[in-house]
Design an enzyme around this catalytic site. Structure first.
Site, PDB file in Angstrom:
ATOM      1  N   HIS A 123      43.630   8.402 100.878  1.00 44.48           N
ATOM      2  CA  HIS A 123      43.630   9.510 101.841  1.00 44.48           C
ATOM      3  C   HIS A 123      43.995   9.083 103.256  1.00 44.48           C
ATOM      4  O   HIS A 123      43.811   9.847 104.196  1.00 44.48           O
ATOM      5  CB  HIS A 123      42.255  10.193 101.845  1.00 44.48           C
ATOM      6  CG  HIS A 123      41.951  10.931 100.571  1.00 44.48           C
ATOM      7  ND1 HIS A 123      40.677  11.143 100.112  1.00 44.48           N
ATOM      8  CD2 HIS A 123      42.769  11.494  99.654  1.00 44.48           C
ATOM      9  CE1 HIS A 123      40.724  11.807  98.973  1.00 44.48           C
ATOM     10  NE2 HIS A 123      41.986  12.026  98.667  1.00 44.48           N
ATOM     11  N   CYS A 131      52.052  10.386 115.464  1.00 48.63           N
ATOM     12  CA  CYS A 131      52.707  11.395 116.306  1.00 48.63           C
ATOM     13  C   CYS A 131      53.493  12.343 115.408  1.00 48.63           C
ATOM     14  O   CYS A 131      54.361  11.903 114.639  1.00 48.63           O
ATOM     15  CB  CYS A 131      53.646  10.745 117.323  1.00 48.63           C
ATOM     16  SG  CYS A 131      54.606  11.991 118.221  1.00 48.63           S
ATOM     17  N   ASN A 217      26.136   4.963  91.073  1.00 52.23           N
ATOM     18  CA  ASN A 217      25.869   6.191  91.827  1.00 52.23           C
ATOM     19  C   ASN A 217      24.368   6.434  91.828  1.00 52.23           C
ATOM     20  O   ASN A 217      23.666   6.006  90.915  1.00 52.23           O
ATOM     21  CB  ASN A 217      26.601   7.393  91.187  1.00 52.23           C
ATOM     22  CG  ASN A 217      26.857   8.530  92.184  1.00 52.23           C
ATOM     23  OD1 ASN A 217      25.957   8.950  92.904  1.00 52.23           O
ATOM     24  ND2 ASN A 217      28.087   9.019  92.206  1.00 52.23           N
ATOM     25  N   GLU A 219      23.141   9.298  91.536  1.00 55.02           N
ATOM     26  CA  GLU A 219      22.891  10.360  90.562  1.00 55.02           C
ATOM     27  C   GLU A 219      24.138  10.560  89.703  1.00 55.02           C
ATOM     28  O   GLU A 219      25.228  10.141  90.103  1.00 55.02           O
ATOM     29  CB  GLU A 219      22.517  11.666  91.253  1.00 55.02           C
ATOM     30  CG  GLU A 219      23.508  12.107  92.289  1.00 55.02           C
ATOM     31  CD  GLU A 219      22.962  13.247  93.149  1.00 55.02           C
ATOM     32  OE1 GLU A 219      23.358  14.390  92.886  1.00 55.02           O
ATOM     33  OE2 GLU A 219      22.140  12.961  94.043  1.00 55.02           O
ATOM     34  N   ALA A 236      24.398   1.994  96.265  1.00 54.17           N
ATOM     35  CA  ALA A 236      25.516   1.059  96.115  1.00 54.17           C
ATOM     36  C   ALA A 236      25.142  -0.344  96.578  1.00 54.17           C
ATOM     37  O   ALA A 236      25.484  -1.336  95.925  1.00 54.17           O
ATOM     38  CB  ALA A 236      26.719   1.582  96.906  1.00 54.17           C
TER      39      ALA A 236
HETATM   40  P1  NAD Z   1      31.384  13.082  97.886  1.00 55.80           P
HETATM   41  O1  NAD Z   1      30.889  13.370  99.246  1.00 55.80           O
HETATM   42  O2  NAD Z   1      31.940  14.183  97.097  1.00 55.80           O
HETATM   43  O3  NAD Z   1      30.275  12.377  96.981  1.00 55.80           O
HETATM   44  C1  NAD Z   1      29.568  11.264  97.379  1.00 55.80           C
HETATM   45  C2  NAD Z   1      28.983  10.614  96.109  1.00 55.80           C
HETATM   46  O4  NAD Z   1      28.271   9.451  96.503  1.00 55.80           O
HETATM   47  C3  NAD Z   1      27.995  11.499  95.342  1.00 55.80           C
HETATM   48  O5  NAD Z   1      28.310  11.426  93.970  1.00 55.80           O
HETATM   49  C4  NAD Z   1      26.624  10.879  95.643  1.00 55.80           C
HETATM   50  O6  NAD Z   1      25.714  11.030  94.572  1.00 55.80           O
HETATM   51  C5  NAD Z   1      26.999   9.426  95.852  1.00 55.80           C
HETATM   52  N1  NAD Z   1      26.117   8.676  96.728  1.00 55.80           N
HETATM   53  C6  NAD Z   1      25.452   9.093  97.835  1.00 55.80           C
HETATM   54  N2  NAD Z   1      24.767   8.084  98.405  1.00 55.80           N
HETATM   55  C7  NAD Z   1      25.025   6.986  97.655  1.00 55.80           C
HETATM   56  C8  NAD Z   1      24.635   5.612  97.741  1.00 55.80           C
HETATM   57  N3  NAD Z   1      23.832   5.165  98.727  1.00 55.80           N
HETATM   58  N4  NAD Z   1      25.079   4.771  96.798  1.00 55.80           N
HETATM   59  C9  NAD Z   1      25.881   5.198  95.779  1.00 55.80           C
HETATM   60  N5  NAD Z   1      26.290   6.476  95.651  1.00 55.80           N
HETATM   61  C10 NAD Z   1      25.868   7.354  96.579  1.00 55.80           C
HETATM   62  O7  NAD Z   1      32.392  11.914  98.071  1.00 55.80           O
HETATM   63  P2  NAD Z   1      33.789  11.742  97.479  1.00 55.80           P
HETATM   64  O8  NAD Z   1      33.770  11.986  96.014  1.00 55.80           O
HETATM   65  O9  NAD Z   1      34.251  10.451  97.959  1.00 55.80           O
HETATM   66  O10 NAD Z   1      34.673  12.912  98.124  1.00 55.80           O
HETATM   67  C11 NAD Z   1      34.648  13.290  99.475  1.00 55.80           C
HETATM   68  C12 NAD Z   1      35.990  13.087 100.170  1.00 55.80           C
HETATM   69  O11 NAD Z   1      35.718  13.114 101.531  1.00 55.80           O
HETATM   70  C13 NAD Z   1      36.590  11.757  99.903  1.00 55.80           C
HETATM   71  O12 NAD Z   1      37.803  11.962  99.314  1.00 55.80           O
HETATM   72  C14 NAD Z   1      36.779  11.085 101.255  1.00 55.80           C
HETATM   73  O13 NAD Z   1      38.142  11.028 101.609  1.00 55.80           O
HETATM   74  C15 NAD Z   1      36.195  12.000 102.245  1.00 55.80           C
HETATM   75  N6  NAD Z   1      35.106  11.375 103.016  1.00 55.80           N
HETATM   76  C16 NAD Z   1      35.222  10.103 103.465  1.00 55.80           C
HETATM   77  C17 NAD Z   1      34.202   9.525 104.166  1.00 55.80           C
HETATM   78  C18 NAD Z   1      34.363   8.111 104.646  1.00 55.80           C
HETATM   79  O14 NAD Z   1      35.491   7.688 104.925  1.00 55.80           O
HETATM   80  N7  NAD Z   1      33.284   7.334 104.733  1.00 55.80           N
HETATM   81  C19 NAD Z   1      33.028  10.239 104.427  1.00 55.80           C
HETATM   82  C20 NAD Z   1      32.952  11.554 103.983  1.00 55.80           C
HETATM   83  C21 NAD Z   1      34.002  12.112 103.262  1.00 55.80           C
END
Ligand code: NAD
Length: 259
Positions: A123, A131, A217, A219, A236
């Protein structure tokens, strides 16, 4: 659909040790313990901010308003986050030759900061600005975000160099990620729900090509019932610290982060 048996960490370590090609696929969950909330859920960013700020048409129509939200989330807030032991453990596995590539949906640059070298950013990355006029990329830290929206020297509008909703996945990251899904015989998923299209198709492709799927994960996710072979339930950092120890990798955890 059947739930996979919760198998011990040793089973995951054995799969990794015996693998030819291990690829990792990470989502927002791996950065939660660095203080970056995911988008969704009760504590998610969308409970506080309007997700339309990351829609391209809304961004163009309400540039200053969108940029205020973008600055607050991605530059004031993300900017202070440090890699955690989960990011560091994956970098240590790569150094030991046990991980080929990390494919990440995250845009926070924390895998690279932890020392991972082979990272595919599905992403994009928030560290750079693009730009929209001349196509020049510039590190966000060099841009003046005191006056919004930021502009390039050519006068064009800067947009963060990550994809907004509805945008195409950047190349070559897209092609190379699906290539990893063909090459891998073990695919390690960390902290992802599997709800974001088309990124969620990458692990599906790996499974179709015969890879064993290990999932970390807190959950069960969308993947857990039909894709996952070894489900390692937990945070994690906790799980990956245990995994690297089981793999016999010399790994010094960050004491501040170890609970
Ligand atoms: P999501 O927000 O949909 O899901 C997060 C997942 O992480 C859940 O399944 C949850 O159960 C799990 N989780 C939460 N805490 C955890 C931990 N401590 N250890 C292990 N697992 C844990 O995330 P997604 O599926 O990545 O989709 C969201 C989209 O948003 C992504 O594509 C990403 O690009 C973007 N995003 C990125 C960031 C970042 O760069 N850090 C932050 C937020 C969203």
């Amino acid at each position: 659909m059947t739930s996979p048996n919760p198998m011990p960490i040793s089973a995951a370590a054995k799969l990794i040790r015996n693998a030819r090609h291990v690829s990792v696929f990470t989502g927002a969950g791996i950065s939660v313990e660095s203080g970056i909330p995911p988008f969704r859920g009760a504590e998610g960013l969308w409970s506080r901010y309007d997700p339309r700020s990351l829609e391209l048409t809304y961004f163009h129509a309400h540039t200053e308003e969108s940029w205020k939200v973008i600055k607050e989330i991605f530059y004031d807030f993300f900017g202070k986050a440090r890699p955690n032991d989960a990011h560091r453990a994956l970098a240590a596995m790569e150094r030991e030759g046990l991980v080929k590539t990390v494919i990440t949906q995250n845009i926070d640059n924390l895998h690279q900061e932890a020392g991972s070298r082979s990272v595919l950013e599905f992403h994009g990355n928030s560290q750079m600005l693009l730009c929209l006029e001349c196509g020049r990329r510039r590190p966000a830290r060099e841009a003046d975000l005191a006056v919004l929206p930021p502009h390039c020297e050519c006068g064009g509008l800067f947009k963060p160099d990550f994809i907004f909703f509805g945008e195409m996945i950047p190349e070559p990251a897209r092609t190379l990620s699906f290539r990893e899904a063909e090459l891998a015989d073990v695919f390690l998923l960390v902290g992802t729900t599997g709800e974001v299209m088309p990124a969620c198709l990458v692990p599906e492709e790996a499974k179709r090509n015969g890879a064993a799927i290990i999932e970390v994960n807190t959950e069960p996710s969308n993947y857990t019932p039909h894709l996952t072979d070894v489900f390692l339930k937990g945070k994690a950092t906790d799980v990956l610290r245990r995994l690297v120890r089981e793999l016999g990798i010399d790994f010094a955890p960050d004491q501040e982060q170890e609970h």
